[in-house]
Write a protein that holds these residues in place. Structure first.
Motif, PDB file in Angstrom:
ATOM      1  N   SER A 257       0.845  -1.206   0.000  1.00 28.65           N
ATOM      2  CA  SER A 257       0.000   0.000   0.000  1.00 28.65           C
ATOM      3  C   SER A 257       0.867   1.237   0.000  1.00 28.65           C
ATOM      4  O   SER A 257       0.613   2.206  -0.720  1.00 28.65           O
ATOM      5  N   GLY A 258       1.921   1.186   0.839  1.00 27.05           N
ATOM      6  CA  GLY A 258       2.823   2.329   0.942  1.00 27.05           C
ATOM      7  C   GLY A 258       3.547   2.572  -0.367  1.00 27.05           C
ATOM      8  O   GLY A 258       3.682   3.713  -0.806  1.00 27.05           O
ATOM      9  N   GLU A 259       3.992   1.478  -1.009  1.00 26.57           N
ATOM     10  CA  GLU A 259       4.714   1.641  -2.271  1.00 26.57           C
ATOM     11  C   GLU A 259       3.834   2.280  -3.334  1.00 26.57           C
ATOM     12  O   GLU A 259       4.269   3.189  -4.042  1.00 26.57           O
ATOM     13  N   ILE A 260       2.585   1.810  -3.424  1.00 28.22           N
ATOM     14  CA  ILE A 260       1.682   2.382  -4.434  1.00 28.22           C
ATOM     15  C   ILE A 260       1.502   3.875  -4.153  1.00 28.22           C
ATOM     16  O   ILE A 260       1.486   4.707  -5.059  1.00 28.22           O
ATOM     17  N   MET A 261       1.412   4.202  -2.865  1.00 29.50           N
ATOM     18  CA  MET A 261       1.248   5.611  -2.502  1.00 29.50           C
ATOM     19  C   MET A 261       2.504   6.405  -2.870  1.00 29.50           C
ATOM     20  O   MET A 261       2.413   7.548  -3.324  1.00 29.50           O
ATOM     21  N   VAL A 262       3.661   5.777  -2.691  1.00 29.84           N
ATOM     22  CA  VAL A 262       4.923   6.447  -3.047  1.00 29.84           C
ATOM     23  C   VAL A 262       4.963   6.763  -4.549  1.00 29.84           C
ATOM     24  O   VAL A 262       5.367   7.854  -4.945  1.00 29.84           O
ATOM     25  N   LEU A 284      13.738   2.144 -11.339  1.00 30.31           N
ATOM     26  CA  LEU A 284      15.081   2.533 -11.771  1.00 30.31           C
ATOM     27  C   LEU A 284      16.024   2.578 -10.562  1.00 30.31           C
ATOM     28  O   LEU A 284      17.127   2.040 -10.591  1.00 30.31           O
ATOM     29  N   LEU A 285      15.564   3.225  -9.491  1.00 32.80           N
ATOM     30  CA  LEU A 285      16.383   3.324  -8.279  1.00 32.80           C
ATOM     31  C   LEU A 285      16.655   1.943  -7.699  1.00 32.80           C
ATOM     32  O   LEU A 285      17.783   1.609  -7.325  1.00 32.80           O
ATOM     33  N   GLU A 286      15.597   1.133  -7.649  1.00 31.81           N
ATOM     34  CA  GLU A 286      15.727  -0.205  -7.090  1.00 31.81           C
ATOM     35  C   GLU A 286      16.764  -1.005  -7.885  1.00 31.81           C
ATOM     36  O   GLU A 286      17.604  -1.708  -7.328  1.00 31.81           O
ATOM     37  N   HIS A 295      20.215  -0.763   1.562  1.00 32.51           N
ATOM     38  CA  HIS A 295      19.502   0.369   2.166  1.00 32.51           C
ATOM     39  C   HIS A 295      19.152   1.429   1.134  1.00 32.51           C
ATOM     40  O   HIS A 295      19.060   2.611   1.450  1.00 32.51           O
ATOM     41  N   TRP A 296      18.949   1.000  -0.140  1.00 29.98           N
ATOM     42  CA  TRP A 296      18.681   1.978  -1.191  1.00 29.98           C
ATOM     43  C   TRP A 296      17.408   2.769  -0.918  1.00 29.98           C
ATOM     44  O   TRP A 296      17.262   3.893  -1.373  1.00 29.98           O
ATOM     45  N   GLN A 297      16.497   2.175  -0.110  1.00 24.98           N
ATOM     46  CA  GLN A 297      15.242   2.884   0.145  1.00 24.98           C
ATOM     47  C   GLN A 297      15.453   4.126   1.007  1.00 24.98           C
ATOM     48  O   GLN A 297      14.598   4.999   1.043  1.00 24.98           O
ATOM     49  N   LEU A 299      17.631   6.374   0.364  1.00 18.71           N
ATOM     50  CA  LEU A 299      17.732   7.451  -0.610  1.00 18.71           C
ATOM     51  C   LEU A 299      16.348   7.810  -1.160  1.00 18.71           C
ATOM     52  O   LEU A 299      16.010   8.978  -1.334  1.00 18.71           O
ATOM     53  N   LEU A 300      15.560   6.762  -1.394  1.00 22.46           N
ATOM     54  CA  LEU A 300      14.192   6.993  -1.852  1.00 22.46           C
ATOM     55  C   LEU A 300      13.443   7.850  -0.836  1.00 22.46           C
ATOM     56  O   LEU A 300      12.717   8.783  -1.186  1.00 22.46           O
ATOM     57  N   GLY A 301      13.665   7.533   0.450  1.00 21.75           N
ATOM     58  CA  GLY A 301      13.016   8.287   1.517  1.00 21.75           C
ATOM     59  C   GLY A 301      13.390   9.754   1.474  1.00 21.75           C
ATOM     60  O   GLY A 301      12.533  10.634   1.582  1.00 21.75           O
ATOM     61  N   LEU A 302      14.694  10.005   1.271  1.00 23.00           N
ATOM     62  CA  LEU A 302      15.157  11.393   1.191  1.00 23.00           C
ATOM     63  C   LEU A 302      14.512  12.110   0.002  1.00 23.00           C
ATOM     64  O   LEU A 302      14.077  13.251   0.103  1.00 23.00           O
ATOM     65  N   MET A 303      14.444  11.380  -1.119  1.00 21.70           N
ATOM     66  CA  MET A 303      13.851  11.958  -2.316  1.00 21.70           C
ATOM     67  C   MET A 303      12.392  12.324  -2.061  1.00 21.70           C
ATOM     68  O   MET A 303      11.917  13.397  -2.437  1.00 21.70           O
ATOM     69  N   LEU A 304      11.691  11.394  -1.419  1.00 20.80           N
ATOM     70  CA  LEU A 304      10.275  11.594  -1.132  1.00 20.80           C
ATOM     71  C   LEU A 304      10.099  12.805  -0.225  1.00 20.80           C
ATOM     72  O   LEU A 304       9.215  13.645  -0.424  1.00 20.80           O
ATOM     73  N   LEU A 305      10.996  12.910   0.758  1.00 23.16           N
ATOM     74  CA  LEU A 305      10.932  14.023   1.694  1.00 23.16           C
ATOM     75  C   LEU A 305      11.118  15.343   0.945  1.00 23.16           C
ATOM     76  O   LEU A 305      10.375  16.308   1.146  1.00 23.16           O
TER      77      LEU A 305
END
Lengths: 329, 229
Positions: A257-262, A284-286, A295-297, A299-305
């Motif tokens: 659910s969280g991924e779809i929201m992301v 692409l990031l994955e 821990h690539w996520q 970076l995803l978290g930072l991007m989302l922020l």
């Protein structure tokens, strides 16, 4: 042509170009990555209808993604074994025809969404988020504890379901099916959001009271949007099941659910192709960072922020802004 | 003859705070009634009760001989009460055309007719409504209410905070609507402009009707006491 349309077309064309380019270069794996992006983008397109246009922050769309997947898995496994899924009240046989499975997947999700929506739409804000999450978790635990279809281990089916006239095992042909459905879903969303119903939905998101004063009944409008949204996400779940020839309870998990929201937030909330861009960047990031670090996520978290704080329009909003700037010198 | 819109002893509260202590008014079909009073006296609350955005506690509200108690806001809007809320509240992310379309119900009012009433909207059809000027947003809010094909138009502070020229444009529109026979309930502070359009007036003080009559009968002393002008 307006700028929004151009950006949407470019995003879709890029996805197709990557898949075709990889196909010509003989890189089947990259074609599969593009297929995955198309499928997850489709799941996001579904959520975007509820979240982006209707302001309904559903944290339970994995339920519909998983229902789509499990319907596919159940039909396919019964088709392989030759035993019926149901004998009462009517005999329902398995099937390995995508054209037969998709409507079933969407119907099952529509029924679930009708029930979940009817109850959760009595609440709003944080409570709506929690109620949708709770329903998805219920289904998740149900799937784990249901041994008939693999329980925690999930359900494998060894043959990808078939589509008339195509060889679904060929990566590029399966991509064509997924991209075709994605295009249809995008077209559907574009038409629906411009219709009177879609405008009413956006009006209720903007201000419920104001919309009731012009005669819009908010709850039926929202429930309809929620059901349509679930059906699109379920179709993505069905395609995802066929992509992997495997379904597991993780499709129902709140991570999903969280991924779809992301995907939706990363690409741009309420932007037609936002979820497609979001899902593509996610994949692409994955793919690029996954091998470097587990821990690539982060970076995803930072991007989302950064997106949430500085660019609420997401990647599409940023692109449109940049285009406007260059146009005006 | 029973009234078109009739409120009798209406009371209402926000939570435990009572706001209306007995509002009565009567509007006949095709007439324009001004609802007046100083800030905080219950004008907007009265309107919220009529359009069912706030359920009233006591008294009765009748519109075209149906009792509005127990009906919800969309139902009342469909019965024919078109509200133009205070503060020109358009659907900001939608365009002018979309704002009008979303409210449309079958009847004589359609987009071309709204544009004839407020030609400025015609030039702005594709524009997102948050980028309109205040006056244009107000015209859009009125146009949106008209698109529901109301039998009663309720205008809450339609010209508040607008430039004099724009105010005149809006009042001219309201006069034209009256000439076409639309019943209108109007809340405003400007006595002079109300006098040019309203047939009668109701004055509220502390949530109660304290005076009803023709605007010409309102003496300067009364105006000073109740309206602070």
């Amino acid at each position: 042509m307006n700028r929004d349309l151009i950006v949407n077309l470019v995003i879709f064309a890029l996805l197709v170009a990557v898949a075709l380019g990889a196909h010509v270069a003989g890189q089947g794996f990259t074609v599969t990555l593009a297929t995955k992006a198309a499928i997850l983008g489709l799941a996001g397109v579904g959520l975007n209808l509820a979240l982006g246009y209707g302001g309904l922050v559903s944290f339970g769309h994995a339920a519909f993604f998983g229902i789509g997947g499990y319907v596919t898995g159940i039909f396919a496994s019964h088709a392989a074994n030759g035993d019926p899924i149901l004998t009462l009240p009517f005999t329902l046989m398995g099937s390995n025809e995508m054209l037969g499975i998709w409507p079933m997947a969407m119907l099952a999700a529509a029924l679930a969404a009708l029930l979940i929506g009817a109850l959760s739409l009595r609440t709003s804000g944080v409570y709506f988020i929690m109620v949708t999450l709770a329903f998805a978790q219920m289904i998740y635990y149900f799937a784990i504890s249901w041994p008939r279809y693999g329980g925690e281990d999930g359900l494998s089916f060894y043959v990808r379901n078939s589509f008339p006239g195509l060889n679904t095992f060929d990566p590029i042909q399966y991509f064509a099916i997924c991209a075709g459905l994605l295009a249809l879903a995008l077209l559907f969303t574009a038409v629906v959001t411009q219709s009177r119903f879609g405008l009413a939905l956006q009006a209720t998101r903007q201000n419920e009271q104001r919309s009731t004063a012009v005669g819009i009944r908010a709850t039926p409008v929202r429930l309809t949007a929620f059901v349509l949204s679930a059906m699109i996400t379920a179709l993505a779940g069905a395609l995802y099941a066929d992509l992997n020839r495997f379904v597991s309870p993780s499709m129902f998990s709140w991570h999903m659910s969280g991924e779809i929201m992301v995907f939706v937030i990363l690409g741009g909330v309420g932007r037609l192709c936002g979820p497609v861009a979001g899902a593509a960047v996610f994949i692409l990031l994955e793919h690029l960072l996954g091998p470097v670090s587990d821990h690539w996520q982060a970076l995803l978290g930072l991007m989302l922020l950064a997106i949430v704080l500085f660019a609420p329009g997401g990647l599409i909003g940023l692109t449109l802004k940049a285009l406007r700037r260059t146009e005006h010198g | 003859m029973s009234a078109f819109l009739e409120l009798d002893g209406v009371t209402a509260s926000y939570g435990t705070v009572q706001a209306l202590f007995g509002v009565s008014l009567r509007l006949d079909e095709g007439r324009v009634l001004a609802l007046m009073g100083r800030n905080g006296m219950g004008k907007t609350t009265t309107i919220r009760c009529i359009s069912r955005l706030l359920p009233h506690k006591g008294g009765t509200i009748r519109f075209r001989s149906s009792n509005l108690a127990g009906l919800n806001a969309p139902r009342v809007a469909r019965l024919g009460i078109g509200l133009v809320p205070e503060g020109r509240r358009c659907f900001a992310p939608l365009t002018v055309a979309e704002n009008l379309t979303v409210a449309a119900r079958p009847g004589p009012w359609d987009i071309p007719r709204v544009v004839r009433l407020f030609p400025r909207l015609g030039e702005r059809m594709g524009q997102v409504s948050r980028t309109l000027s205040g006056g244009e947003q107000q015209m859009l809010a009125i146009g949106r209410a008209l698109m529901t094909n109301p039998k009663l138009l309720v205008l809450d502070e339609a010209t508040e905070g607008l430039a004099p020229v724009v105010r005149q444009e809006i009042w001219e529109g309201v006069r034209r609507l009256k000439a076409e026979g639309l019943s209108i309930l109007v809340v405003d502070k400007s006595l002079k402009e109300l006098a040019s359009v309203a047939d009668s007036a109701v004055v509220l003080e502390r949530g109660q009707t304290v005076w009803t009559g023709g605007l010409e009968d309102l003496t300067p002393e009364m105006a000073d006491r109740w309206l602070g002008v």
